[in-house]
Each structure stands twice: as structure tokens, then as C-alpha cells.
Design a protein around this motif. Structure first.
Motif, PDB file in Angstrom:
ATOM      1  N   GLU A 158      38.626 -23.868  36.319  1.00 13.50           N
ATOM      2  CA  GLU A 158      37.899 -25.126  36.297  1.00 13.50           C
ATOM      3  C   GLU A 158      36.825 -25.095  35.206  1.00 13.50           C
ATOM      4  O   GLU A 158      36.134 -24.082  35.049  1.00 13.50           O
ATOM      5  CB  GLU A 158      37.242 -25.389  37.655  1.00 13.50           C
ATOM      6  N   PRO A 159      36.656 -26.188  34.464  1.00 17.73           N
ATOM      7  CA  PRO A 159      35.614 -26.224  33.429  1.00 17.73           C
ATOM      8  C   PRO A 159      34.221 -26.103  34.046  1.00 17.73           C
ATOM      9  O   PRO A 159      33.942 -26.694  35.092  1.00 17.73           O
ATOM     10  CB  PRO A 159      35.809 -27.600  32.787  1.00 17.73           C
ATOM     11  N   ARG A 160      33.373 -25.302  33.389  1.00 13.49           N
ATOM     12  CA  ARG A 160      31.974 -25.173  33.816  1.00 13.49           C
ATOM     13  C   ARG A 160      31.131 -24.958  32.566  1.00 13.49           C
ATOM     14  O   ARG A 160      31.184 -23.900  31.951  1.00 13.49           O
ATOM     15  CB  ARG A 160      31.812 -24.006  34.791  1.00 13.49           C
ATOM     16  N   LEU A 161      30.385 -25.966  32.194  1.00 11.68           N
ATOM     17  CA  LEU A 161      29.602 -25.900  30.962  1.00 11.68           C
ATOM     18  C   LEU A 161      28.476 -24.876  31.082  1.00 11.68           C
ATOM     19  O   LEU A 161      27.815 -24.784  32.106  1.00 11.68           O
ATOM     20  CB  LEU A 161      29.016 -27.277  30.636  1.00 11.68           C
ATOM     21  N   VAL A 162      28.291 -24.090  30.010  1.00 12.85           N
ATOM     22  CA  VAL A 162      27.208 -23.115  29.943  1.00 12.85           C
ATOM     23  C   VAL A 162      26.548 -23.236  28.577  1.00 12.85           C
ATOM     24  O   VAL A 162      27.099 -23.827  27.651  1.00 12.85           O
ATOM     25  CB  VAL A 162      27.719 -21.667  30.147  1.00 12.85           C
ATOM     26  N   SER A 163      25.358 -22.693  28.446  1.00 10.16           N
ATOM     27  CA  SER A 163      24.679 -22.649  27.148  1.00 10.16           C
ATOM     28  C   SER A 163      23.857 -21.366  27.072  1.00 10.16           C
ATOM     29  O   SER A 163      23.359 -20.877  28.090  1.00 10.16           O
ATOM     30  CB  SER A 163      23.785 -23.878  26.950  1.00 10.16           C
ATOM     31  N   HIS A 164      23.740 -20.824  25.873  1.00  7.55           N
ATOM     32  CA  HIS A 164      22.983 -19.593  25.660  1.00  7.55           C
ATOM     33  C   HIS A 164      22.739 -19.449  24.163  1.00  7.55           C
ATOM     34  O   HIS A 164      23.323 -20.167  23.344  1.00  7.55           O
ATOM     35  CB  HIS A 164      23.739 -18.382  26.210  1.00  7.55           C
ATOM     36  N   ARG A 178      41.635 -25.752  25.427  1.00  9.23           N
ATOM     37  CA  ARG A 178      40.755 -26.905  25.594  1.00  9.23           C
ATOM     38  C   ARG A 178      39.324 -26.459  25.346  1.00  9.23           C
ATOM     39  O   ARG A 178      38.878 -25.466  25.920  1.00  9.23           O
ATOM     40  CB  ARG A 178      40.879 -27.490  27.002  1.00  9.23           C
ATOM     41  N   LEU A 179      38.625 -27.172  24.478  1.00  9.18           N
ATOM     42  CA  LEU A 179      37.256 -26.829  24.113  1.00  9.18           C
ATOM     43  C   LEU A 179      36.340 -28.012  24.386  1.00  9.18           C
ATOM     44  O   LEU A 179      36.555 -29.106  23.851  1.00  9.18           O
ATOM     45  CB  LEU A 179      37.187 -26.435  22.632  1.00  9.18           C
ATOM     46  N   LEU A 180      35.346 -27.766  25.225  1.00  9.96           N
ATOM     47  CA  LEU A 180      34.325 -28.772  25.498  1.00  9.96           C
ATOM     48  C   LEU A 180      33.030 -28.322  24.848  1.00  9.96           C
ATOM     49  O   LEU A 180      32.541 -27.225  25.121  1.00  9.96           O
ATOM     50  CB  LEU A 180      34.112 -28.932  27.005  1.00  9.96           C
ATOM     51  N   VAL A 181      32.493 -29.149  23.972  1.00 10.96           N
ATOM     52  CA  VAL A 181      31.207 -28.874  23.331  1.00 10.96           C
ATOM     53  C   VAL A 181      30.392 -30.160  23.383  1.00 10.96           C
ATOM     54  O   VAL A 181      30.735 -31.146  22.727  1.00 10.96           O
ATOM     55  CB  VAL A 181      31.370 -28.406  21.870  1.00 10.96           C
ATOM     56  N   ASP A 183      29.530 -33.612  24.329  1.00 13.86           N
ATOM     57  CA  ASP A 183      30.364 -34.685  24.862  1.00 13.86           C
ATOM     58  C   ASP A 183      31.735 -34.731  24.192  1.00 13.86           C
ATOM     59  O   ASP A 183      32.495 -35.677  24.384  1.00 13.86           O
ATOM     60  CB  ASP A 183      29.659 -36.043  24.694  1.00 13.86           C
ATOM     61  N   ARG A 184      32.068 -33.693  23.408  1.00 12.34           N
ATOM     62  CA  ARG A 184      33.367 -33.641  22.733  1.00 12.34           C
ATOM     63  C   ARG A 184      34.376 -32.856  23.569  1.00 12.34           C
ATOM     64  O   ARG A 184      34.058 -31.802  24.104  1.00 12.34           O
ATOM     65  CB  ARG A 184      33.227 -33.001  21.355  1.00 12.34           C
ATOM     66  N   ASP A 185      35.583 -33.388  23.668  1.00 11.06           N
ATOM     67  CA  ASP A 185      36.670 -32.768  24.427  1.00 11.06           C
ATOM     68  C   ASP A 185      37.844 -32.593  23.464  1.00 11.06           C
ATOM     69  O   ASP A 185      38.499 -33.560  23.083  1.00 11.06           O
ATOM     70  CB  ASP A 185      37.058 -33.648  25.609  1.00 11.06           C
ATOM     71  N   LEU A 186      38.111 -31.336  23.050  1.00 13.95           N
ATOM     72  CA  LEU A 186      39.088 -31.070  21.998  1.00 13.95           C
ATOM     73  C   LEU A 186      40.215 -30.189  22.522  1.00 13.95           C
ATOM     74  O   LEU A 186      40.020 -29.377  23.427  1.00 13.95           O
ATOM     75  CB  LEU A 186      38.419 -30.366  20.814  1.00 13.95           C
ATOM     76  N   THR A 187      41.400 -30.344  21.930  1.00 15.41           N
ATOM     77  CA  THR A 187      42.547 -29.483  22.232  1.00 15.41           C
ATOM     78  C   THR A 187      42.975 -28.785  20.948  1.00 15.41           C
ATOM     79  O   THR A 187      43.252 -29.443  19.942  1.00 15.41           O
ATOM     80  CB  THR A 187      43.726 -30.287  22.809  1.00 15.41           C
ATOM     81  N   LEU A 188      43.009 -27.451  20.981  1.00 16.80           N
ATOM     82  CA  LEU A 188      43.366 -26.657  19.807  1.00 16.80           C
ATOM     83  C   LEU A 188      44.733 -26.023  20.008  1.00 16.80           C
ATOM     84  O   LEU A 188      45.046 -25.531  21.097  1.00 16.80           O
ATOM     85  CB  LEU A 188      42.325 -25.570  19.546  1.00 16.80           C
ATOM     86  N   GLN A 189      45.532 -26.032  18.929  1.00 13.97           N
ATOM     87  CA  GLN A 189      46.861 -25.450  18.935  1.00 13.97           C
ATOM     88  C   GLN A 189      46.829 -24.079  18.255  1.00 13.97           C
ATOM     89  O   GLN A 189      45.848 -23.716  17.599  1.00 13.97           O
ATOM     90  CB  GLN A 189      47.835 -26.373  18.184  1.00 13.97           C
ATOM     91  N   PRO A 190      47.907 -23.285  18.379  1.00 15.31           N
ATOM     92  CA  PRO A 190      47.962 -22.000  17.667  1.00 15.31           C
ATOM     93  C   PRO A 190      47.710 -22.179  16.175  1.00 15.31           C
ATOM     94  O   PRO A 190      48.288 -23.053  15.533  1.00 15.31           O
ATOM     95  CB  PRO A 190      49.388 -21.512  17.940  1.00 15.31           C
ATOM     96  N   TRP A 203      32.341 -25.060  27.027  1.00 17.75           N
ATOM     97  CA  TRP A 203      33.324 -24.370  27.870  1.00 17.75           C
ATOM     98  C   TRP A 203      34.638 -24.353  27.115  1.00 17.75           C
ATOM     99  O   TRP A 203      34.949 -25.278  26.353  1.00 17.75           O
ATOM    100  CB  TRP A 203      33.508 -25.108  29.195  1.00 17.75           C
ATOM    101  N   PHE A 204      35.441 -23.293  27.320  1.00 18.07           N
ATOM    102  CA  PHE A 204      36.790 -23.290  26.755  1.00 18.07           C
ATOM    103  C   PHE A 204      37.727 -22.541  27.688  1.00 18.07           C
ATOM    104  O   PHE A 204      37.326 -21.622  28.407  1.00 18.07           O
ATOM    105  CB  PHE A 204      36.811 -22.684  25.346  1.00 18.07           C
ATOM    106  N   GLY A 205      38.974 -22.974  27.691  1.00 15.69           N
ATOM    107  CA  GLY A 205      39.996 -22.390  28.558  1.00 15.69           C
ATOM    108  C   GLY A 205      41.329 -23.045  28.273  1.00 15.69           C
ATOM    109  O   GLY A 205      41.458 -23.870  27.349  1.00 15.69           O
ATOM    110  N   PRO A 206      42.361 -22.718  29.044  1.00 22.61           N
ATOM    111  CA  PRO A 206      43.681 -23.299  28.812  1.00 22.61           C
ATOM    112  C   PRO A 206      43.661 -24.819  28.953  1.00 22.61           C
ATOM    113  O   PRO A 206      42.970 -25.365  29.820  1.00 22.61           O
ATOM    114  CB  PRO A 206      44.554 -22.653  29.892  1.00 22.61           C
ATOM    115  N   ALA A 207      44.436 -25.487  28.089  1.00 22.60           N
ATOM    116  CA  ALA A 207      44.510 -26.943  28.149  1.00 22.60           C
ATOM    117  C   ALA A 207      45.439 -27.405  29.272  1.00 22.60           C
ATOM    118  O   ALA A 207      45.356 -28.543  29.721  1.00 22.60           O
ATOM    119  CB  ALA A 207      44.989 -27.506  26.814  1.00 22.60           C
ATOM    120  N   GLY A 208      46.321 -26.509  29.713  1.00 23.43           N
ATOM    121  CA  GLY A 208      47.266 -26.872  30.777  1.00 23.43           C
ATOM    122  C   GLY A 208      47.297 -25.809  31.859  1.00 23.43           C
ATOM    123  O   GLY A 208      46.285 -25.203  32.196  1.00 23.43           O
TER     124      GLY A 208
END
Length: 234
Positions: A158-164, A178-181, A183-190, A203-208
Motif C-alpha cells: 500500500e502507498p505510504r508517503l514519507v519524507s526525509h 509507480r512513483l508518487l512525488v 501531487d504527481r503520480d507517475l508510472t515508470l517502465q524498464p 513513495w514508490f512500489g509496483p504499479a500492479g
């Protein structure tokens, strides 16, 4: 993210290099023209048996750390469930034709499965760290420095935004990220890469539903990479 700890090394005693001699003559210094005899000390049988005995528990820990059942691992490797079970319990002697597909399935080096001792060569002996079920973190830098490099396999979560404080770079090796930065929600491919200031919620993790494999660089605030592509900006 925790940086990989540095291995401490004892400084060599300068006296060790003065007047060193070889076994052939205490008064004749060793040198290029006087080869040192090879160490023919036999490996203790107990040591070999101990290494072999530790492989089964290590295989079980790797499988459970990735959240895999024996059936799932059998489907990935082509090794039967009964053989996998006997390997993990120590009732089946591990052989290369079994360990190689298992190392590939767990995405670890073969010497990690057998806990081979480190040698003097420059190759890194990677030690994966298992975090959430199905997720693996492999430190690729093993010395203190400004930028730490990791290879990661991320399981769905599950997405959970963090900052440091810091700066991060991500490069996708396999799967979709899937990359959340902010208010941006992006999907990155290989082959896609991204960089961002970690002071911004992210936050970042699998898109599916499948795991994603990435290279992950983390550095202190102020370190920024220059990413170049094959096409010039128009």
C-alpha cells in the motif's frame, strides 16, 4: 534508508614487510625469483559438513523471506516440491544443478547460498536483506560514501508517503514502478529513470500486482545526478 555498514580493516604492520623470508631459507628473502610454496593444508571435513548443513536452513529462510510457498518455488525453478522440501530439511544433498536455479529464482549470487568465504578478488559478495514479504534489498556499495547504491525487488504494498533529508535516483530494471512525488503520480517502465528531493513526500512500489526490480541510489541533500538520454531536448 539504512546505508550499508563499512567493514573495518586492521592496518598492516610495517614490520611484517621487513626481512620476510620463505620456508626454504630463513636468511634468504622471498622475492619474484623465489616462489612461495602453495598452501597444501587440507580442508577439515567438519568445516565442509558444516557449510553443507547450513545450506538447507538458508534456502528455507530465503523462500520464506520472499513469501513463497514450496509449490510456487517449484513452479519457478522446475524442481519438485519433494526435492525442495528435502533440500531445506537437510535430507537431500545440495548439488549445482539444484542450487543454480534456486539462486536465479531468489536473485542472489551462488556463493550466498553456500556462504563461500570472501576472497581477495575485487568482486562484491552481496548480502541481500529481506524486508517486507517478497521484498529484497541488496546493497551494492559496502563502504562509507556520499552515495549508496542498492538493487531492490519490491513486492506489492500500500502507498505510504514519507519524507526525509536526501536525494534519490531510481532506475527500473524489470516490471512497472509507480512513483508518487508530491501531487504527481507517475508510472515508470524498464529503462526509465527518475530523481527527486526526498524532502518532498514520496513513495514508490509496483504499479500492479507483480513485483518490480530497480536500481536505487540515495545520497545526502545537495548531491544531484545528471541523467542523459539519447535524444536532445527540443
Amino acid at each position: 534508508m539504512d546505508a550499508a555498514p563499512a567493514d573495518s580493516a586492521d592496518s598492516a604492520d610495517p614490520a611484517d614487510s621487513v626481512g620476510s623470508t620463505d620456508p626454504a631459507g630463513p636468511d634468504r628473502p622471498a622475492g619474484p625469483d623465489r616462489p612461495v610454496a602453495a598452501d597444501t593444508t587440507p580442508v577439515a571435513t567438519d568445516d565442509v559438513q558444516g557449510i553443507v548443513a547450513a545450506i538447507g536452513p538458508r534456502l528455507r529462510a530465503l523462500r520464506l523471506g520472499r513469501g513463497l510457498t514450496l509449490d510456487a518455488l517449484a513452479a519457478i525453478t522446475g524442481i519438485s516440491v519433494s526435492t525442495l522440501s528435502r533440500l531445506e530439511s537437510g535430507h537431500r544433498r545440495p548439488t549445482l544443478d539444484l542450487l543454480i536455479p534456486l539462486a536465479r529464482a531468489h536473485r542472489v549470487a551462488l556463493d550466498h547460498l553456500i556462504a563461500a568465504p570472501a576472497t581477495g578478488d575485487p568482486r562484491l559478495h552481496l548480502r541481500p536483506r529481506h524486508r517486507d514479504p517478497g521484498s529484497v534489498l541488496v546493497p551494492l556499495t559496502q563502504y562509507p560514501g556520499r552515495v549508496q547504491v542498492f538493487k531492490q525487488v519490491l513486492a506489492p504494498r500500500e502507498p505510504r508517503l514519507v519524507s526525509h533529508v536526501g536525494y534519490e535516483w531510481l532506475y527500473v530494471l524489470a516490471g512497472e514502478l509507480r512513483l508518487l512525488v508530491g501531487d504527481r503520480d507517475l508510472t515508470l517502465q524498464p529503462g526509465d529513470a527518475a530523481e527527486f528531493d526526498t524532502a518532498e513526500p514520496h513513495w514508490f512500489g509496483p504499479a500492479g500486482t507483480e513485483a518490480v526490480e530497480i536500481l536505487h541510489l540515495f545520497g545526502p541533500h545537495g548531491d544531484q545526478a545528471v541523467l542523459r538520454t539519447g535524444t536532445a531536448a527540443g
